[in-house]
Design an enzyme around this catalytic site. Structure first.
Site, PDB file in Angstrom:
ATOM      1  N   GLY A  81       0.812  -1.213   0.000  1.00 12.67           N
ATOM      2  CA  GLY A  81       0.000   0.000   0.000  1.00 12.67           C
ATOM      3  C   GLY A  81       0.844   1.261   0.000  1.00 12.67           C
ATOM      4  O   GLY A  81       2.002   1.254   0.404  1.00 12.67           O
ATOM      5  N   GLY A 107      11.305  -2.840   9.608  1.00 12.29           N
ATOM      6  CA  GLY A 107      12.551  -2.889   8.860  1.00 12.29           C
ATOM      7  C   GLY A 107      12.880  -1.525   8.289  1.00 12.29           C
ATOM      8  O   GLY A 107      12.217  -0.522   8.598  1.00 12.29           O
ATOM      9  N   GLY A 109      12.443  -0.170   5.368  1.00 13.85           N
ATOM     10  CA  GLY A 109      11.378   0.476   4.607  1.00 13.85           C
ATOM     11  C   GLY A 109      10.329   1.101   5.506  1.00 13.85           C
ATOM     12  O   GLY A 109       9.939   2.266   5.331  1.00 13.85           O
ATOM     13  N   ASP A 133      16.323 -10.192   7.146  1.00 15.85           N
ATOM     14  CA  ASP A 133      17.446  -9.880   6.251  1.00 15.85           C
ATOM     15  C   ASP A 133      18.637  -9.265   6.984  1.00 15.85           C
ATOM     16  O   ASP A 133      19.742  -9.209   6.430  1.00 15.85           O
ATOM     17  CB  ASP A 133      16.994  -8.916   5.150  1.00 15.85           C
ATOM     18  CG  ASP A 133      16.002  -9.548   4.195  1.00 15.85           C
ATOM     19  OD1 ASP A 133      16.149 -10.749   3.914  1.00 15.85           O
ATOM     20  OD2 ASP A 133      15.080  -8.850   3.746  1.00 15.85           O
ATOM     21  N   ARG A 168      23.174 -35.779  -5.523  1.00 13.46           N
ATOM     22  CA  ARG A 168      22.541 -34.641  -6.172  1.00 13.46           C
ATOM     23  C   ARG A 168      23.184 -33.325  -5.761  1.00 13.46           C
ATOM     24  O   ARG A 168      23.785 -33.210  -4.704  1.00 13.46           O
ATOM     25  CB  ARG A 168      21.058 -34.570  -5.801  1.00 13.46           C
ATOM     26  CG  ARG A 168      20.192 -35.577  -6.521  1.00 13.46           C
ATOM     27  CD  ARG A 168      18.773 -35.514  -6.002  1.00 13.46           C
ATOM     28  NE  ARG A 168      17.911 -36.435  -6.746  1.00 13.46           N
ATOM     29  CZ  ARG A 168      16.824 -37.000  -6.246  1.00 13.46           C
ATOM     30  NH1 ARG A 168      16.453 -36.740  -5.000  1.00 13.46           N
ATOM     31  NH2 ARG A 168      16.098 -37.817  -6.983  1.00 13.46           N
ATOM     32  N   ARG A 177      16.734  -9.994  -1.173  1.00 16.09           N
ATOM     33  CA  ARG A 177      16.713  -9.350  -2.491  1.00 16.09           C
ATOM     34  C   ARG A 177      17.903  -8.433  -2.705  1.00 16.09           C
ATOM     35  O   ARG A 177      18.457  -8.372  -3.792  1.00 16.09           O
ATOM     36  CB  ARG A 177      15.407  -8.565  -2.685  1.00 16.09           C
ATOM     37  CG  ARG A 177      14.195  -9.398  -2.956  1.00 16.09           C
ATOM     38  CD  ARG A 177      13.029  -8.544  -3.412  1.00 16.09           C
ATOM     39  NE  ARG A 177      12.659  -7.552  -2.419  1.00 16.09           N
ATOM     40  CZ  ARG A 177      11.802  -7.759  -1.431  1.00 16.09           C
ATOM     41  NH1 ARG A 177      11.243  -8.949  -1.302  1.00 16.09           N
ATOM     42  NH2 ARG A 177      11.509  -6.806  -0.568  1.00 16.09           N
ATOM     43  N   GLU A 229      17.766 -14.797  -3.109  1.00 17.45           N
ATOM     44  CA  GLU A 229      16.877 -14.502  -4.241  1.00 17.45           C
ATOM     45  C   GLU A 229      17.381 -13.338  -5.091  1.00 17.45           C
ATOM     46  O   GLU A 229      17.037 -13.227  -6.262  1.00 17.45           O
ATOM     47  CB  GLU A 229      15.464 -14.201  -3.730  1.00 17.45           C
ATOM     48  CG  GLU A 229      15.388 -13.015  -2.783  1.00 17.45           C
ATOM     49  CD  GLU A 229      14.001 -12.826  -2.197  1.00 17.45           C
ATOM     50  OE1 GLU A 229      13.021 -13.185  -2.874  1.00 17.45           O
ATOM     51  OE2 GLU A 229      13.896 -12.325  -1.068  1.00 17.45           O
ATOM     52  N   ARG A 281      10.117 -17.017   7.705  1.00 17.49           N
ATOM     53  CA  ARG A 281       9.523 -15.980   8.553  1.00 17.49           C
ATOM     54  C   ARG A 281       8.782 -16.556   9.754  1.00 17.49           C
ATOM     55  O   ARG A 281       8.413 -15.809  10.670  1.00 17.49           O
ATOM     56  CB  ARG A 281       8.540 -15.126   7.745  1.00 17.49           C
ATOM     57  CG  ARG A 281       9.186 -14.284   6.667  1.00 17.49           C
ATOM     58  CD  ARG A 281       8.196 -13.273   6.115  1.00 17.49           C
ATOM     59  NE  ARG A 281       8.802 -12.418   5.106  1.00 17.49           N
ATOM     60  CZ  ARG A 281       9.540 -11.346   5.356  1.00 17.49           C
ATOM     61  NH1 ARG A 281       9.775 -11.008   6.614  1.00 17.49           N
ATOM     62  NH2 ARG A 281      10.048 -10.622   4.386  1.00 17.49           N
TER      63      ARG A 281
END
EC number: 2.7.1.11
Length: 357
Positions: A81, A107, A109, A133, A168, A177, A229, A281
């Site tokens: 949002g 965080g 942001g 993170d 494997r 990110r 990621e 998380r």
């Protein structure tokens, strides 16, 4: 006069948030006899003027005890949002709720957005860092990071045995990110052979050569690859693979790496991809996260009592200290140091961590 303070959780959830809430309510109630209002769903609840009296309606001190080992957040949270599109409503809500101060758990942001709102509305704001993170600047530790690392390490422990049983290469994609702290810490602690993070570019040839060396030189027919990621290819590989049917942006970093390993080995190496996703998380907070959350919550309340606003509680040199939120926002996100001791330790253990610069 008895103070009324608010508390909210903002951004992505993580283990330890309820521990912070518990500490804030306990300390504010027992030590200062303040009223504590929980604001549900972060800025959405603030805009709608929703509030829960955390020291009433069943949230007495005995009832708060279960919060110590409960994951998530009882207040709910949002990470979407356009908050700044409703500035006037939220500025009015702070006054309408008659808050003397607001504690924000978020965080980088969330801290940036709430700091902007506080500056415009002249709010009394104190912040507590939380993020799996661990990329909030000026603090060595954030609530939720340690538990997330432990969750990934547990997954690596399990995946190592199945990888070894089938010869494997197991690719484990984790969150991160823009910062690779989670992948780096968990990869080293979990015995990974390859760790790929956003701060250090890697090449397909370097990755495949390392896996081939494990097999040819050390007779290791399996390998564990931990990839954030946001891990980045070297520029040359990006240009070569931009038209790939399985570019990272199309099918995910983990699957892209699996396909490249298969291509390099002419499909002689069996690969599997495990994307841990939101399991990172969840879960019961670790002992370290409980301790961190408790000290952070207690310190935030004390800062309000001392009239020290516009501060974030940070962990530095074994102590919880206040640092200016504006400095935290300006210097976040905090990236992994490519020349730091963790990266160097990983390389000395024979782990491929991308190309050396």
């Amino acid at each position: 006069m008895r103070k009324r303070i608010g508390i909210l959780t903002s951004g992505g959830d993580c283990p330890g948030l309820n521990c912070v809430i518990r500490a804030v309510v306990s300390h504010a109630t027992l030590t200062y006899d303040w009223e504590v209002l929980g604001i549900p769903y972060a800025t959405q609840g603030l805009r709608e003027r929703q509030a829960i009296a955390l020291n009433m309606h069943g949230w007495d001190l005995r009832g708060i005890d279960p919060l110590l080992n409960m994951g998530g957040t009882i207040l709910g949270t949002i990470n979407k949002g356009d908050t700044l599109a409703h500035v006037d409503e939220m500025l009015a809500s702070y006054q309408a709720l008659a808050l003397d101060a607001l504690i924000v758990i978020g965080g980088d942001g969330s801290l940036g957005i709430l700091h902007e709102l506080a500056s415009r509305g002249n709010w009394n704001l104190v912040a507590i860092p939380k993020t799996i993170d661990n990329d909030v600047a000026l603090t060595e530790r954030a609530v939720g990071f340690d538990t997330a690392v432990n969750t990934i390490v547990d997954a690596l422990n399990r995946l190592t045995f199945t990888a070894a049983s089938h010869d494997r290469v197991m690719i484990v994609e984790v969150m991160g990110r823009s910062a690779g702290h989670l992948a780096l810490h968990a990869g080293i602690a979990g015995g990974a052979d390859v760790i790929l993070i956003p701060e250090i570019s890697y090449t397909i040839s370097g990755l495949c050569q390392h896996i081939a060396e494990l097999r040819d030189r050390w007779q290791r027919k399996f390998a564990i690859v931990v990839v954030a990621e946001g891990a980045k290819l070297c520029l040359e590989d990006v240009q070569e693979n931009i038209a790939s049917s399985c570019a990272p942006s199309k099918c995910g970093r983990g699957q892209y790496i699996a396909d490249q390993i298969a291509q390099c080995s002419k499909n002689l190496i069996d690969t599997r991809v495990s994307v841990l996703g939101h399991i990172q998380r969840g879960g019961i907070p670790s002992a370290l996260d409980r301790l961190t959350a408790t000290v952070f919550g207690k310190t935030a309340v004390d800062l309000i009592a001392q009239g020290k606003f516009g501060q974030m509680v940070a962990w530095q040199n074994g102590e919880a200290i206040p640092v200016p939120i504006q400095d935290v926002v300006a210097q976040s996100p905090l990236h992994v140091n490519p020349q730091g001791s963790l990266v160097q330790s990983a390389r000395c253990l024979g782990i491929y961590v991308g190309e050396k610069t």
